[in-house]
Design a protein around this motif. Structure first.
Motif, PDB file in Angstrom:
ATOM      1  N   LYS A 197      -3.425  -2.202  -5.782  1.00  0.00           N
ATOM      2  CA  LYS A 197      -4.460  -3.125  -6.269  1.00  0.00           C
ATOM      3  C   LYS A 197      -5.154  -3.834  -5.102  1.00  0.00           C
ATOM      4  N   THR A 198      -6.385  -4.269  -5.341  1.00  0.00           N
ATOM      5  CA  THR A 198      -7.053  -5.098  -4.337  1.00  0.00           C
ATOM      6  C   THR A 198      -6.339  -6.453  -4.242  1.00  0.00           C
ATOM      7  N   LYS A 199      -6.359  -7.040  -3.052  1.00  0.00           N
ATOM      8  CA  LYS A 199      -5.703  -8.335  -2.858  1.00  0.00           C
ATOM      9  C   LYS A 199      -6.704  -9.479  -3.011  1.00  0.00           C
ATOM     10  N   TYR A 200      -7.973  -9.107  -3.198  1.00  0.00           N
ATOM     11  CA  TYR A 200      -8.997 -10.146  -3.258  1.00  0.00           C
ATOM     12  C   TYR A 200      -9.762 -10.084  -4.571  1.00  0.00           C
ATOM     13  N   ASN A 213       4.280 -12.495   3.763  1.00  0.00           N
ATOM     14  CA  ASN A 213       2.841 -12.261   3.728  1.00  0.00           C
ATOM     15  C   ASN A 213       2.103 -13.399   4.449  1.00  0.00           C
ATOM     16  N   ASP A 227      -5.919   1.388   2.519  1.00  0.00           N
ATOM     17  CA  ASP A 227      -5.975   1.903   1.146  1.00  0.00           C
ATOM     18  C   ASP A 227      -6.878   3.120   0.978  1.00  0.00           C
ATOM     19  N   ASP A 236       2.359  -6.590   6.285  1.00  0.00           N
ATOM     20  CA  ASP A 236       2.166  -8.025   6.065  1.00  0.00           C
ATOM     21  C   ASP A 236       3.008  -8.505   4.875  1.00  0.00           C
ATOM     22  N   ARG A 264     -10.563   2.711  -4.660  1.00  0.00           N
ATOM     23  CA  ARG A 264      -9.138   2.600  -4.370  1.00  0.00           C
ATOM     24  C   ARG A 264      -8.383   3.522  -5.331  1.00  0.00           C
ATOM     25  N   GLU A 297       0.835  -1.213   0.000  1.00  0.00           N
ATOM     26  CA  GLU A 297       0.000   0.000   0.000  1.00  0.00           C
ATOM     27  C   GLU A 297       0.867   1.260   0.000  1.00  0.00           C
ATOM     28  N   GLN A 355      -9.960   3.268   1.289  1.00  0.00           N
ATOM     29  CA  GLN A 355     -11.332   2.967   0.873  1.00  0.00           C
ATOM     30  C   GLN A 355     -12.278   3.211   2.048  1.00  0.00           C
ATOM     31  N   ALA A 359      -2.470 -10.428  10.325  1.00  0.00           N
ATOM     32  CA  ALA A 359      -2.095  -9.025  10.550  1.00  0.00           C
ATOM     33  C   ALA A 359      -2.974  -8.414  11.640  1.00  0.00           C
TER      34      ALA A 359
END
Ligand code: UDP
Ligand code: MG
Length: 233
Positions: A200-203, A69, A94, A41, A196, A12, A96, A75
């Motif tokens: 990038k999103t992690k999911y 990670n 992020d 993380d 965002r 991030e 959001q 985390a």
């Protein structure tokens, strides 16, 4: 210590300074003693260096560095363990989530032990929003729950309830349920949500679906097998 803000950070870099700026502004306005705990993380984008620089600027910032990670639940758990505040606030790194919503969460805290944000106008790709709605529906049906938005990290918790939890990877999606089992009173509050801006999103849809389903089975098992006895007077 009154408040601990716990923030999981995975790649991030470009969000962190903006986050710390607006978060400290909101937290300072509350005029209470607080700390901010960022858990890096295993980022590989230089978030660690940015956090080190921010630590020099903000004395209330504590940074925990994972070796690799380990995922969002790990985390959060590391942050919960280190937190000293009576109330622990969690949020994404992020931007959001909106730090401006924190006073609103805290206002609800009085009669409750956990205040969960609900992203009523969520700014994510439509496929993400629909898949989350379906997942939330199934999760609630199966666990006989009524949690509107398990994916919203913006929440406030009384720390004494968090310290009763034994967390496992993936359990961040079930925190309100696990806390209710510990006797916590849970309430929901509408919060803002922003697109965002950086990173990038992690999911995605597909990297969650299988794992989240197995996790759901684990929670169903725990619910059935939970020790729930009362000793007669
Ligand atoms: N995150 C993390 N470890 C991970 C995945 C995510 O610490 O393995 C953090 C991430 O940096 C962010 C928060 O968890 O602060 C939520 O992740 P993200 O914004 O990608 O999820 P989304 O908002 O798209 O659901
Ligand atoms: Mg996000």
């Amino acid at each position: 210590m009154d408040y601990s803000v716990v923030i999981p950070v995975y790649n991030e870099r470009d969000n962190l300074e903006i986050l710390l700026n607006s978060l400290t502004e909101v937290m300072d306005s509350l005029q209470k003693e607080y700390e901010i705990i960022c858990i890096n993380d295993g980022s590989s984008d230089g978030s660690d260096e940015v956090l080190r620089a921010l630590k020099r600027k903000y004395e209330q910032l504590m940074v925990l560095e994972f070796e690799r990670n380990c995922g969002l639940t790990a985390a959060l758990a590391a942050g919960f363990f280190r937190a000293q505040g009576e109330i622990v606030i969690t949020m994404d790194a992020d931007m959001q989530n909106d730090p401006q919503d924190i006073p609103k969460l805290l206002k609800q805290m009085g009669d409750y032990d956990v205040v969960c944000g609900v992203r009523s106008r969520r700014h994510d790709p439509w496929l993400r929003i629909i898949s989350s709605r379906i997942a939330n529906y199934i999760r609630n049906k199966v666990t006989k729950e009524e949690i509107t938005d398990v994916g919203c990290t913006l929440r406030a918790y009384k720390r004494k309830f968090l310290s009763r939890l034994k967390l496992f990877d993936g359990m961040h999606r079930f925190l309100p349920t696990l806390l209710k089992w510990e006797g916590a009173k849970v309430v929901e509050v509408e919060v803002d949500h922003h697109p965002r801006l950086y990173g990038k999103t992690k999911y995605g849809v597909w990297n969650r679906v299988f794992k989240a389903f197995i996790d759901l089975l684990a929670v169903v098992w725990m619910k059935r097998r939970r020790l729930n006895y009362k000793i007669k007077e």
